[in-house]
Motif scaffolding. Sequence first.
Motif, PDB file in Angstrom:
ATOM      1  N   ARG A   1      11.826  34.912  20.897  1.00 46.05           N
ATOM      2  CA  ARG A   1      12.927  34.113  20.343  1.00 46.05           C
ATOM      3  C   ARG A   1      12.411  33.162  19.264  1.00 46.05           C
ATOM      4  O   ARG A   1      13.055  32.971  18.225  1.00 46.05           O
ATOM      5  CB  ARG A   1      13.639  33.339  21.454  1.00 46.05           C
ATOM      6  N   SER A   2      11.263  32.573  19.503  1.00 45.91           N
ATOM      7  CA  SER A   2      10.696  31.649  18.523  1.00 45.91           C
ATOM      8  C   SER A   2      10.332  32.373  17.232  1.00 45.91           C
ATOM      9  O   SER A   2      10.668  31.909  16.131  1.00 45.91           O
ATOM     10  CB  SER A   2       9.454  30.970  19.118  1.00 45.91           C
TER      11      SER A   2
ATOM     12  N   ARG B   1      23.114  36.779  14.205  1.00 41.41           N
ATOM     13  CA  ARG B   1      22.974  36.172  12.892  1.00 41.41           C
ATOM     14  C   ARG B   1      24.362  35.704  12.468  1.00 41.41           C
ATOM     15  O   ARG B   1      25.303  36.501  12.413  1.00 41.41           O
ATOM     16  CB  ARG B   1      22.417  37.187  11.897  1.00 41.41           C
TER      17      ARG B   1
ATOM     18  N   GLN C   1      21.555  34.896  22.913  1.00 45.14           N
ATOM     19  CA  GLN C   1      22.390  34.802  24.105  1.00 45.14           C
ATOM     20  C   GLN C   1      21.739  35.616  25.215  1.00 45.14           C
ATOM     21  O   GLN C   1      21.702  36.847  25.150  1.00 45.14           O
ATOM     22  CB  GLN C   1      23.798  35.351  23.835  1.00 45.14           C
TER      23      GLN C   1
ATOM     24  N   TRP D   1      17.773  34.107  13.559  1.00 46.91           N
ATOM     25  CA  TRP D   1      18.569  34.523  14.710  1.00 46.91           C
ATOM     26  C   TRP D   1      18.771  33.384  15.706  1.00 46.91           C
ATOM     27  O   TRP D   1      17.910  32.524  15.884  1.00 46.91           O
ATOM     28  CB  TRP D   1      17.886  35.673  15.439  1.00 46.91           C
ATOM     29  N   THR D   2      19.920  33.418  16.378  1.00 48.57           N
ATOM     30  CA  THR D   2      20.152  32.652  17.590  1.00 48.57           C
ATOM     31  C   THR D   2      20.307  33.658  18.726  1.00 48.57           C
ATOM     32  O   THR D   2      20.412  34.873  18.482  1.00 48.57           O
ATOM     33  CB  THR D   2      21.394  31.761  17.457  1.00 48.57           C
TER      34      THR D   2
ATOM     35  N   GLY E   1      13.592  34.045  15.619  1.00 48.60           N
ATOM     36  CA  GLY E   1      14.523  33.004  15.231  1.00 48.60           C
ATOM     37  C   GLY E   1      14.144  32.380  13.901  1.00 48.60           C
ATOM     38  O   GLY E   1      15.000  32.147  13.038  1.00 48.60           O
TER      39      GLY E   1
END
Length: 262
Positions: free
Chosen positions: A23-24, A49, A35, A32-33, A27
Amino acid sequence: MSAFGEGAPCWADVSLPDLAAGRSFYGELLGWTFQDQGEEFGHYTMALRDGVKVAALMERREPSVPPAWGVFLAVADAAAATEKVRAAGGQVAFGPDPVPDAGVMAGVVDPGGSFVGLWQPGGHEGFGLVGKPGAYAWSENHTRDTGPVDSFYEEVFGFESQQVGDGAHFDYKVWSVPGAENPSLGRLGLGGPAEDAPVGYQVYFAVGDCDDAAATVRRLGGRVLVEPTDSPYGRTAIVADDQGARFAVIDPERRSDAIPGR
């Protein structure tokens, strides 16, 4: 009816040993975020995005399997598609397996040894955005068994193919889903300088600046495997994330007449 034609790439995900690190990395690189779908779905994590689903991260299940990106092709009937795969000389690695409220998936291996997923959409259609910065742009099958592989995809999906390279020094075809306006996938024949390259699908993500993206990959602890290169389709670089998963970035707005390998 699916938004994607039979055999068209409709989804991509990456298997990683460390989801938090993934994720890091992605992102920051691709904006990106995320869920997390929760423990029930093995913490399968959707990547978004601008609020739209563009890919996913998943926890690697087998420690012996290296981190890798994979692509899914859309099918109307996963069970029927897996039977076609067997009849055409491929193997079914798993499935078809229903995914509650999402669809049905299967994993298959073509005659050249490339793994690809099949996705029969339900609640989850696939990519919500393609071709824009931070979204899926392209994928291609890298193989040494070009003849059997070409025949396999023509038989299973009815792909139409067109040679882009000279077929010898640079053996590259584009595959098109019947009726599609634009090519859907690429097929690269490995040989010569690429003889040691791994067999399998390579996924491309669009970026606003290929050189900046390559520099960001390095800064985040990843590797640039092939430096940014111009092509008729955009400026591209082949990279690996900080956990070793290979993929490519492409700036589709920066194009040239140069054909790689020629």
